[in-house]
Scaffold this motif. Sequence first.
Motif, PDB file in Angstrom:
ATOM      1  N   UNK A   1       0.857  -1.182   0.000  1.00 43.53           N
ATOM      2  CA  UNK A   1       0.000   0.000   0.000  1.00 43.53           C
ATOM      3  C   UNK A   1       0.892   1.230   0.000  1.00 43.53           C
ATOM      4  N   UNK A   2       0.569   2.210  -0.803  1.00 40.28           N
ATOM      5  CA  UNK A   2       1.414   3.405  -0.887  1.00 40.28           C
ATOM      6  C   UNK A   2       1.484   4.155   0.441  1.00 40.28           C
ATOM      7  N   UNK A   3       0.404   4.100   1.216  1.00 43.98           N
ATOM      8  CA  UNK A   3       0.323   4.947   2.410  1.00 43.98           C
ATOM      9  C   UNK A   3       0.746   4.240   3.690  1.00 43.98           C
ATOM     10  N   UNK A   4       1.387   3.072   3.579  1.00 49.01           N
ATOM     11  CA  UNK A   4       1.826   2.321   4.755  1.00 49.01           C
ATOM     12  C   UNK A   4       3.231   1.784   4.532  1.00 49.01           C
ATOM     13  N   UNK A   5       3.911   1.383   5.610  1.00 48.47           N
ATOM     14  CA  UNK A   5       5.176   0.691   5.403  1.00 48.47           C
ATOM     15  C   UNK A   5       4.953  -0.636   4.690  1.00 48.47           C
ATOM     16  N   UNK A   6       5.982  -1.120   4.048  1.00 49.49           N
ATOM     17  CA  UNK A   6       5.938  -2.440   3.427  1.00 49.49           C
ATOM     18  C   UNK A   6       5.868  -3.519   4.497  1.00 49.49           C
ATOM     19  N   UNK A   7       5.303  -4.650   4.120  1.00 52.94           N
ATOM     20  CA  UNK A   7       5.464  -5.821   4.973  1.00 52.94           C
ATOM     21  C   UNK A   7       6.876  -6.374   4.786  1.00 52.94           C
ATOM     22  N   UNK A   8       7.260  -7.308   5.632  1.00 52.80           N
ATOM     23  CA  UNK A   8       8.620  -7.840   5.613  1.00 52.80           C
ATOM     24  C   UNK A   8       8.968  -8.438   4.255  1.00 52.80           C
ATOM     25  N   UNK A   9      10.116  -8.023   3.720  1.00 54.88           N
ATOM     26  CA  UNK A   9      10.606  -8.573   2.461  1.00 54.88           C
ATOM     27  C   UNK A   9      11.058 -10.011   2.706  1.00 54.88           C
ATOM     28  N   UNK A  10      10.601 -10.912   1.867  1.00 50.34           N
ATOM     29  CA  UNK A  10      10.928 -12.327   2.016  1.00 50.34           C
ATOM     30  C   UNK A  10      12.201 -12.675   1.261  1.00 50.34           C
ATOM     31  N   UNK A  11      12.967 -13.608   1.821  1.00 52.10           N
ATOM     32  CA  UNK A  11      14.218 -14.018   1.181  1.00 52.10           C
ATOM     33  C   UNK A  11      13.992 -15.044   0.080  1.00 52.10           C
ATOM     34  N   UNK A  12      13.053 -15.948   0.282  1.00 51.20           N
ATOM     35  CA  UNK A  12      12.816 -17.012  -0.695  1.00 51.20           C
ATOM     36  C   UNK A  12      11.318 -17.166  -0.944  1.00 51.20           C
ATOM     37  N   UNK A  13      10.724 -16.196  -1.603  1.00 51.39           N
ATOM     38  CA  UNK A  13       9.275 -16.245  -1.812  1.00 51.39           C
ATOM     39  C   UNK A  13       8.889 -17.222  -2.914  1.00 51.39           C
ATOM     40  N   UNK A  14       7.682 -17.763  -2.780  1.00 53.55           N
ATOM     41  CA  UNK A  14       7.111 -18.534  -3.872  1.00 53.55           C
ATOM     42  C   UNK A  14       6.547 -17.599  -4.922  1.00 53.55           C
ATOM     43  N   UNK A  15       6.003 -18.181  -5.975  1.00 56.31           N
ATOM     44  CA  UNK A  15       5.535 -17.348  -7.097  1.00 56.31           C
ATOM     45  C   UNK A  15       4.399 -16.414  -6.702  1.00 56.31           C
TER      46      UNK A  15
END
Length: 406
Positions: free
Chosen positions: A272-286
Amino acid sequence: MPPMPKLISLYTGVGGLDFGFEAAGFQTAVALERDSACCSTLRLNRNWRVIEGDIHSVSSDEILSVAGLGVGDADVLIGGPPCQPFSKSGYWATGDAKRLADPRADTLTAYLRVLRDAQPKAFLLENVSGLAYRGKDEGLGRILDGVEEINKATGARYRPRWQVLSAAAYGVPQIRERVFIVAARDGTEFKFPAATHGPEARHGKPFRTAWDALGDLPQQRKDPDLRMGGKWAELLPSVPEGENYLWHTNRGGGIPLFGWRTRYWNFLLKLAKDRPSWTIQAQPGSATGPFHWTSRRLAADELCRLQTFPDGLQFDRGRNDVQRMLGNAVPSLLAEVLAREIATQLLRRPRTNSPLKLLPADRGAPPIPERVRTVPKKFHPLVADHADHPGEGKGNGARLRLARAA
């Protein structure tokens, strides 16, 4: 002008901690990392002395020799031992984690070995917040007990202080929690800085948002590697920004394609543009987010911004390697904040009132949310009165674990 304080960096990864300490005026005298992609990236972007190897096979003498330091010379020892044995995802995947029984927990012992042998003026150890979970904090206990043994053996007076910090509370445009342990050789007690952003901050500065981090970067990208793949790719545009698959449940605003809480949280998760990002994942699935609000994967420069890395970093590896390296890193702004406090409190350097170098600019109110697309007809057969998840410990995974244990 006094010389730059020098640090020894263990488990350096792609340099998240180091970039923050660099912004606070520190110099990485040596970096030890076993991952070849990380080492290649470090060498591409900085002229630090990098030892590429397993810490268990590298002696403390070699680390000091490469750094050009003697025992007691290093200003700070920093490092984040691999966190898998203590991660929340480990509990989710297996119902619990082996923690200290996991061989990867030996990285804590290796860190303590270098601490004992190098005897820096101060140290910082970082790990996932799970290291300090009540009832599951054997790893934290090992560290605290190990430091006490070092004190007895060397005459040092390290008094470790630890705290779980939320990166967003210090201006990082990402929700990410980490535990930090800090101590000084002379026994000076470290006091963690108060939160500066969010509702709990004393002066009430708003969280930095994903728009603050990414707003000046190109929104539309033609890179084919950024297209979402897999069976759910065409569904993502029907999820509003700031939402995930729960939008398409009987409690959301879409159509009921899934049961409530029957998927992992970051399934079809969108920034969401108006919020912080959620945690960036190291090994995400598709289908694992967070995805960009324009329904694509995040580019390397965007991942760097959300991790508050310095601009201009280069990468000579593929996108999956970049995602893994950046997803495993510590937000550099949080490291900069702590490095400033270590310099002032423990190394007795003058306090600086200059703005933090890695704090994203406040870009003001973001543009309106992206238009939400209709659900493609190919997904309509999934519409049903799906049951909610039965509750914690009652899902399919829990039943399988009980069956195996029987």
